[in-house]
Scaffold this active site. Structure first.
Site, PDB file in Angstrom:
ATOM      1  N   SER A 118       5.123  15.152   0.593  1.00  0.00           N
ATOM      2  CA  SER A 118       5.990  13.987   0.958  1.00  0.00           C
ATOM      3  C   SER A 118       6.031  13.098  -0.461  1.00  0.00           C
ATOM      4  O   SER A 118       5.269  13.167  -1.460  1.00  0.00           O
ATOM      5  CB  SER A 118       5.364  13.089   1.909  1.00  0.00           C
ATOM      6  OG  SER A 118       5.886  11.582   1.922  1.00  0.00           O
ATOM      7  N   SER A 119       7.188  12.624  -0.482  1.00  0.00           N
ATOM      8  CA  SER A 119       7.631  11.556  -1.798  1.00  0.00           C
ATOM      9  C   SER A 119       6.430  10.444  -1.993  1.00  0.00           C
ATOM     10  O   SER A 119       6.627   9.878  -3.036  1.00  0.00           O
ATOM     11  CB  SER A 119       9.155  11.290  -1.856  1.00  0.00           C
ATOM     12  OG  SER A 119       9.357  10.338  -0.926  1.00  0.00           O
ATOM     13  N   CYS A 120       5.834  10.223  -0.844  1.00  0.00           N
ATOM     14  CA  CYS A 120       4.948   9.021  -1.182  1.00  0.00           C
ATOM     15  C   CYS A 120       3.798   9.326  -1.808  1.00  0.00           C
ATOM     16  O   CYS A 120       2.797   8.444  -1.986  1.00  0.00           O
ATOM     17  CB  CYS A 120       4.414   8.232   0.493  1.00  0.00           C
ATOM     18  SG  CYS A 120       3.519   9.676   1.413  1.00  0.00           S
ATOM     19  N   TYR A 147      -2.155   8.776   3.856  1.00  0.00           N
ATOM     20  CA  TYR A 147      -1.239   9.925   4.202  1.00  0.00           C
ATOM     21  C   TYR A 147      -1.030  10.478   2.583  1.00  0.00           C
ATOM     22  O   TYR A 147      -0.996  11.519   2.721  1.00  0.00           O
ATOM     23  CB  TYR A 147      -0.166   9.381   4.804  1.00  0.00           C
ATOM     24  CG  TYR A 147       0.894  10.648   5.099  1.00  0.00           C
ATOM     25  CD1 TYR A 147       0.699  11.625   6.202  1.00  0.00           C
ATOM     26  CD2 TYR A 147       2.000  10.463   4.336  1.00  0.00           C
ATOM     27  CE1 TYR A 147       1.788  12.542   6.167  1.00  0.00           C
ATOM     28  CE2 TYR A 147       2.938  11.692   4.487  1.00  0.00           C
ATOM     29  CZ  TYR A 147       2.699  12.474   5.600  1.00  0.00           C
ATOM     30  OH  TYR A 147       3.783  13.566   5.608  1.00  0.00           O
ATOM     31  N   LYS A 151      -2.022  14.420   1.543  1.00  0.00           N
ATOM     32  CA  LYS A 151      -0.967  15.230   0.738  1.00  0.00           C
ATOM     33  C   LYS A 151      -1.072  15.646  -0.659  1.00  0.00           C
ATOM     34  O   LYS A 151      -0.994  16.654  -1.064  1.00  0.00           O
ATOM     35  CB  LYS A 151       0.533  14.670   1.019  1.00  0.00           C
ATOM     36  CG  LYS A 151       0.975  14.525   2.299  1.00  0.00           C
ATOM     37  CD  LYS A 151       0.927  15.915   2.920  1.00  0.00           C
ATOM     38  CE  LYS A 151       1.556  15.904   4.418  1.00  0.00           C
ATOM     39  NZ  LYS A 151       1.533  17.302   5.116  1.00  0.00           N
ATOM     40  N   HIS A 190      10.376   6.838  12.025  1.00  0.00           N
ATOM     41  CA  HIS A 190      10.870   6.507  10.567  1.00  0.00           C
ATOM     42  C   HIS A 190      12.091   5.553  10.852  1.00  0.00           C
ATOM     43  O   HIS A 190      12.666   5.808  11.966  1.00  0.00           O
ATOM     44  CB  HIS A 190      11.118   7.833   9.698  1.00  0.00           C
ATOM     45  CG  HIS A 190       9.758   8.239   9.212  1.00  0.00           C
ATOM     46  ND1 HIS A 190       9.495   9.421   9.994  1.00  0.00           N
ATOM     47  CD2 HIS A 190       9.127   8.110   8.350  1.00  0.00           C
ATOM     48  CE1 HIS A 190       8.349   9.972   9.061  1.00  0.00           C
ATOM     49  NE2 HIS A 190       8.302   9.116   8.366  1.00  0.00           N
TER      50      HIS A 190
HETATM   51  O1  GFB Z   1      11.008   4.997   7.437  1.00  0.00           O
HETATM   52  P1  GFB Z   1       9.813   4.349   7.153  1.00  0.00           P
HETATM   53  O2  GFB Z   1       9.216   3.863   8.390  1.00  0.00           O
HETATM   54  O3  GFB Z   1       9.064   4.759   6.087  1.00  0.00           O
HETATM   55  O4  GFB Z   1      10.820   2.651   6.660  1.00  0.00           O
HETATM   56  P2  GFB Z   1       8.716   4.571   4.376  1.00  0.00           P
HETATM   57  C1  GFB Z   1      11.574   2.658   5.751  1.00  0.00           C
HETATM   58  C2  GFB Z   1      11.913   1.269   5.372  1.00  0.00           C
HETATM   59  O5  GFB Z   1      12.855   0.877   6.601  1.00  0.00           O
HETATM   60  C3  GFB Z   1      11.046   0.119   5.277  1.00  0.00           C
HETATM   61  C4  GFB Z   1      12.264  -0.461   6.982  1.00  0.00           C
HETATM   62  O6  GFB Z   1      11.102  -0.754   4.497  1.00  0.00           O
HETATM   63  C5  GFB Z   1      10.815  -0.386   6.615  1.00  0.00           C
HETATM   64  O7  GFB Z   1      10.276  -1.834   6.967  1.00  0.00           O
HETATM   65  N1  GFB Z   1      12.698  -0.654   8.549  1.00  0.00           N
HETATM   66  C6  GFB Z   1      13.709  -1.238   8.977  1.00  0.00           C
HETATM   67  C7  GFB Z   1      12.068   0.188   9.501  1.00  0.00           C
HETATM   68  N2  GFB Z   1      13.712  -1.239  10.349  1.00  0.00           N
HETATM   69  C8  GFB Z   1      12.840  -0.231  10.701  1.00  0.00           C
HETATM   70  C9  GFB Z   1      12.372   0.302  11.862  1.00  0.00           C
HETATM   71  O8  GFB Z   1      12.903  -0.060  13.012  1.00  0.00           O
HETATM   72  N3  GFB Z   1      11.516   1.279  11.896  1.00  0.00           N
HETATM   73  C10 GFB Z   1      11.055   1.714  10.589  1.00  0.00           C
HETATM   74  N4  GFB Z   1      10.308   2.685  10.767  1.00  0.00           N
HETATM   75  N5  GFB Z   1      11.223   1.195   9.342  1.00  0.00           N
HETATM   76  C11 GFB Z   1       7.026   6.543   5.243  1.00  0.00           C
HETATM   77  C12 GFB Z   1       5.647   6.645   5.087  1.00  0.00           C
HETATM   78  O9  GFB Z   1       7.428   5.222   4.331  1.00  0.00           O
HETATM   79  O10 GFB Z   1       7.796   7.376   4.940  1.00  0.00           O
HETATM   80  C13 GFB Z   1       5.172   8.014   5.187  1.00  0.00           C
HETATM   81  O11 GFB Z   1       4.650   5.642   5.594  1.00  0.00           O
HETATM   82  C14 GFB Z   1       5.990   9.030   4.590  1.00  0.00           C
HETATM   83  O12 GFB Z   1       4.022   8.254   4.547  1.00  0.00           O
HETATM   84  C15 GFB Z   1       7.591   8.865   5.138  1.00  0.00           C
HETATM   85  O13 GFB Z   1       5.956   9.257   3.250  1.00  0.00           O
HETATM   86  C16 GFB Z   1       8.468   9.559   4.479  1.00  0.00           C
HETATM   87  O14 GFB Z   1       9.563   5.293   3.708  1.00  0.00           O
HETATM   88  O15 GFB Z   1       8.491   3.288   4.001  1.00  0.00           O
END
Ligand code: GFB
Length: 331
Positions: A118-120, A147, A151, A190
């Site tokens: 993953s890119s994280c 996580y 990875k 996500h």
């Molecule tokens: O997709 P996401 O959960 O993961 O969140 P990350 C991306 C951005 O969207 C964050 C915002 O800034 C969230 O605060 N966001 C806005 C939301 N509304 C929402 C919502 O309703 N749900 C969610 N989930 N986010 C993950 C990592 O990071 O990405 C993992 O935690 C992994 O490890 C994955 O790498 C690809 O991009 O922040």
């Protein structure tokens, strides 16, 4: 679709392929892509049939099946909230699955393995776009550090086995993924599936607002899972010498992405339009933003001849159709 190396593809077609995690969004896309490419000898096991966190079960399974190729797409994944809430589960499950599958693959002489990360894995303050060589050059983003560590361990397992035992274990690091079979559970998903569902339900119930977590300012790069599956088959079909030329013994992973990103606010506008919602967006700063930007440098994979073909608007629209076809499955 990008055309894989014909000779290597023939080897893949003739071999026995184990896709770990075939029930998930990535694994199911990989199965579709492999079947399209004419690979008919796939070994698929549900979680109930094979617990990848159980070393003995994985060893017994590998001894019994002796696959030629392995795609390691099994993982415990989730969005920012899930990563932040269940850090122990994210680090433990992913470490165990990677260690068990990679070691057992070596023990039975698997010809080639592809590990998905993953890119994280890259540092929070990495220069953008993030190239493969910024791995381990700085501190990780805190919401998903456990996580990311698991990875990174997966990449280092592949590299270490290659260096010590001469295996051909490769790693790909996809950016944020979405598509058919995504998780639409609002607590664990996500952002992209979460917003599709939130806008859809707000439209249906006539709600005047939709809540978006964080500030809307973070930027993310979104890759359709069918593009990722295409990239995985393409990379699994590179001749070993070609893969080695573009990677490094101590840095054997390749980034997979589109090369462009959008802010969460821009993504919300795209989704609002696809869904046809006319209400307002409300940002909730009680939720974290996570990394402010995560854009991958995809020049290496481009030079190798692969690029993404599914645009964000088109991908969001097809994912929305998929979601609608599931009916009330997520309600
Ligand atoms: O997709 P996401 O959960 O993961 O969140 P990350 C991306 C951005 O969207 C964050 C915002 O800034 C969230 O605060 N966001 C806005 C939301 N509304 C929402 C919502 O309703 N749900 C969610 N989930 N986010 C993950 C990592 O990071 O990405 C993992 O935690 C992994 O490890 C994955 O790498 C690809 O991009 O922040």
């Amino acid at each position: 679709m990008n055309k894989p190396n014909a000779h290597e593809l023939d080897r893949l077609r003739a071999g026995k392929i184990y896709v770990a995690g075939h029930g998930g969004m990535v694994g199911s896309a990989l199965v579709r892509r492999l079947q399209e490419a004419g690979c008919g000898n796939l070994i698929l096991k549900t979680r109930a049939e094979l617990d990848l966190e159980n070393q003995q079960q994985v060893r017994d399974f590998m001894q019994a099946e002796k696959p030629d190729f392995v795609f390691l797409a099994a993982a415990r994944v989730g969005g920012i909230h899930a990563n932040n809430t269940w850090p122990a589960q994210f680090i433990y499950s992913n470490l165990m699955m990677a260690a068990n599958v990679i070691d057992a693959a070596y023990q039975v002489g698997v010809e080639r393995l592809l590990f998905l990360g993953s890119s994280c894995i890259y540092p929070k303050q990495a220069a953008q776009p993030m190239s493969e060589d910024c791995l381990l050059t700085g501190v990780l983003e805190e919401t998903n550090e456990p996580y990311a560590i698991a990875k990174i361990a997966g990449i280092k397992l592949c590299e270490s086995y290659n260096r010590e035992y001469g295996t051909d274990f490769r790693s790909v690091m996809p950016t944020n993924l979405y598509g058919a079979n995504d998780n639409f559970d609002l607590e664990t998903s996500h952002v992209l599936p979460a917003l599709l569902r939130k806008f859809h339900e707000a439209k249906q119930t006539g709600s005047p607002t939709v809540e978006i977590w964080g500030s809307g300012k973070p930027r993310r790069e979104f890759l359709h899972v069918d593009d990722l599956a295409d990239a995985c088959v393409y990379i699994a079909c590179l001749a070993q010498a070609v893969y080695a030329e573009y990677t490094h013994p101590r840095q054997s992973h390749l980034n997979i992405g589109t090369g462009s990103d959008v802010s969460i606010a821009e993504l919300a506008e795209i989704i609002r339009e696809v869904v046809g919602y006319e209400g307002k967006i409300q940002y909730n700063s009680e939720y974290p933003d996570g990394s402010m930007r995560k854009l991958l440098d995809v020049s290496a994979v481009k030079e190798l001849g692969w690029e993404a073909v599914i645009g964000l608007q088109e991908g969001v629209a097809s994912t929305y159709r998929w979601y609608l076809d599931q009916g009330s499955a997520w309600a």
